[in-house]
Design an enzyme around this catalytic site. Structure first.
Site, PDB file in Angstrom:
ATOM      1  N   LEU A 232       0.820  -1.206   0.000  1.00  0.00           N
ATOM      2  CA  LEU A 232       0.000   0.000   0.000  1.00  0.00           C
ATOM      3  C   LEU A 232       0.857   1.261   0.000  1.00  0.00           C
ATOM      4  O   LEU A 232       1.696   1.461   0.881  1.00  0.00           O
ATOM      5  CB  LEU A 232      -0.932  -0.002   1.213  1.00  0.00           C
ATOM      6  CG  LEU A 232      -1.852   1.215   1.365  1.00  0.00           C
ATOM      7  CD1 LEU A 232      -2.819   1.286   0.189  1.00  0.00           C
ATOM      8  CD2 LEU A 232      -2.598   1.133   2.698  1.00  0.00           C
ATOM      9  N   ASP A 233       0.645   2.120  -0.990  1.00  0.00           N
ATOM     10  CA  ASP A 233       1.338   3.412  -1.091  1.00  0.00           C
ATOM     11  C   ASP A 233       2.854   3.281  -1.100  1.00  0.00           C
ATOM     12  O   ASP A 233       3.569   4.201  -0.705  1.00  0.00           O
ATOM     13  CB  ASP A 233       0.901   4.348   0.051  1.00  0.00           C
ATOM     14  CG  ASP A 233      -0.570   4.692  -0.013  1.00  0.00           C
ATOM     15  OD1 ASP A 233      -1.150   4.602  -1.105  1.00  0.00           O
ATOM     16  OD2 ASP A 233      -1.140   5.050   1.035  1.00  0.00           O
ATOM     17  N   GLU A 234       3.374   2.134  -1.549  1.00  0.00           N
ATOM     18  CA  GLU A 234       4.816   1.926  -1.574  1.00  0.00           C
ATOM     19  C   GLU A 234       5.335   1.686  -2.985  1.00  0.00           C
ATOM     20  O   GLU A 234       6.481   1.301  -3.169  1.00  0.00           O
ATOM     21  CB  GLU A 234       5.185   0.724  -0.682  1.00  0.00           C
ATOM     22  CG  GLU A 234       4.854   0.899   0.798  1.00  0.00           C
ATOM     23  CD  GLU A 234       5.688   1.963   1.478  1.00  0.00           C
ATOM     24  OE1 GLU A 234       6.807   2.235   0.992  1.00  0.00           O
ATOM     25  OE2 GLU A 234       5.217   2.530   2.472  1.00  0.00           O
TER      26      GLU A 234
END
Length: 290
Positions: A232-234
């Site tokens: 997530l969001d990486e």
């Protein structure tokens, strides 16, 4: 001018670095009857990988597109290259996903309508009804309301994937789509799904991030556009921006200014992708800006 544009192509490539790559690419294009209009290159000394983007025009005596593509394919085998080759005038097909907050969606549609973003919009998909997107000029665009719950998440994602395939979509943009994609769905969209989210120092997760930032007295707010991965969001970052704020700014000020940042960061990231300016480099990207 139109004829030249219609005959131009974009080649983007990456491969292990070694001497002779630029010479080999340039020679191939010259021998194929092409003229290089723009070329950018980068060597990542940390990964010893080479990256290049070339825009070239096929002259009157040039080989057919298929022959040029076959020659590049042979060169790719020789240098262990990963590459994309596209006619400049061929627009990528883009699907836009959104929830209730439609400021990014409205901005992308506006930029598309004034021909700032060279793309074909295949569909608008939302987990909320069309009435929640009143500020966006959807007009004739295909709209799909696909509600989702914890129990129906897999079925809803399967339907989105069907739409991607049915419309031959090249790129999926999460224009403030407030649902976390499953690992399997993220894998299917690897390298062709862009997300936008707020980014702060420190990071504020969960609800009302701008209010959390205000309570902590942050001095910078920003946004990040990145490719979607199972982390997530990486995912690999394409574009970022930030603005300084002060103690005078209220939570509403932060929300307003944050939306402005999100709009422009996402638009830049989408444009970079549409113009084949982004090349994946492991967990990072190489972005050949104009």
């Amino acid at each position: 001018m139109t004829a030249m544009f219609d005959r131009s192509m974009i080649l983007a490539l990456s491969c292990p670095d070694r001497p002779g790559i630029v010479s080999a690419v340039s020679s191939l294009l010259f021998e194929s009857g092409c003229n290089i209009l723009d070329a950018q290159q980068f060597e990542d000394t940390g990964t010893t990988h080479f990256f290049m983007r070339v825009v070239f025009d096929r002259l009157e005596q040039a080989k057919p597109e298929t022959d040029i593509a076959a020659s590049i394919e042979e060169l790719a085998k020789r240098f262990a290259m990963t590459f994309t080759l596209r006619k400049s005038s061929t627009k990528k097909r883009v699907m836009l996903l959104v929830s209730k907050l439609d400021h990014c969606l409205a901005d992308l549609i506006y930029r598309w309508r004034i021909r700032e973003l060279p793309m074909e919009v295949t569909a608008i998909v939302s987990n909320h009804g069309r009435e929640h997107l009143a500020s966006s000029d959807l007009a004739e665009l295909p709209f799909h309301h696909l509600p989702v719950t914890k129990q129906t998440k897999m079925e809803q994602e399967a339907r989105i994937w069907e739409l991607v395939q049915e419309t031959n979509t090249d790129l999926v943009v999460l224009a403030r789509y407030m649902q976390i994609l499953s690992d399997g769905f993220s894998a299917k969209l690897s390298g062709r799904c862009i997300n936008i989210h707020h980014s702060f120092l420190p990071g504020f997760k969960g609800a009302r991030p701008y209010h959390q930032a205000h309570e902590r007295g942050v001095k910078l707010i920003g946004a990040t556009a990145h490719y979607v991965t199972s982390d997530l969001d990486e995912g690999p970052i394409i574009e970022q921006d930030a603005e300084r704020i002060s103690h005078r700014d209220t939570p509403d000020d932060l929300v307003r200014r944050g939306r402005d940042i999100e709009r422009r960061v996402l638009a830049r990231a989408v444009r970079h992708h549409l113009e084949d300016r982004v090349v994946l480099n492991g967990k990072k990207t190489v972005v050949f800006t104009g």
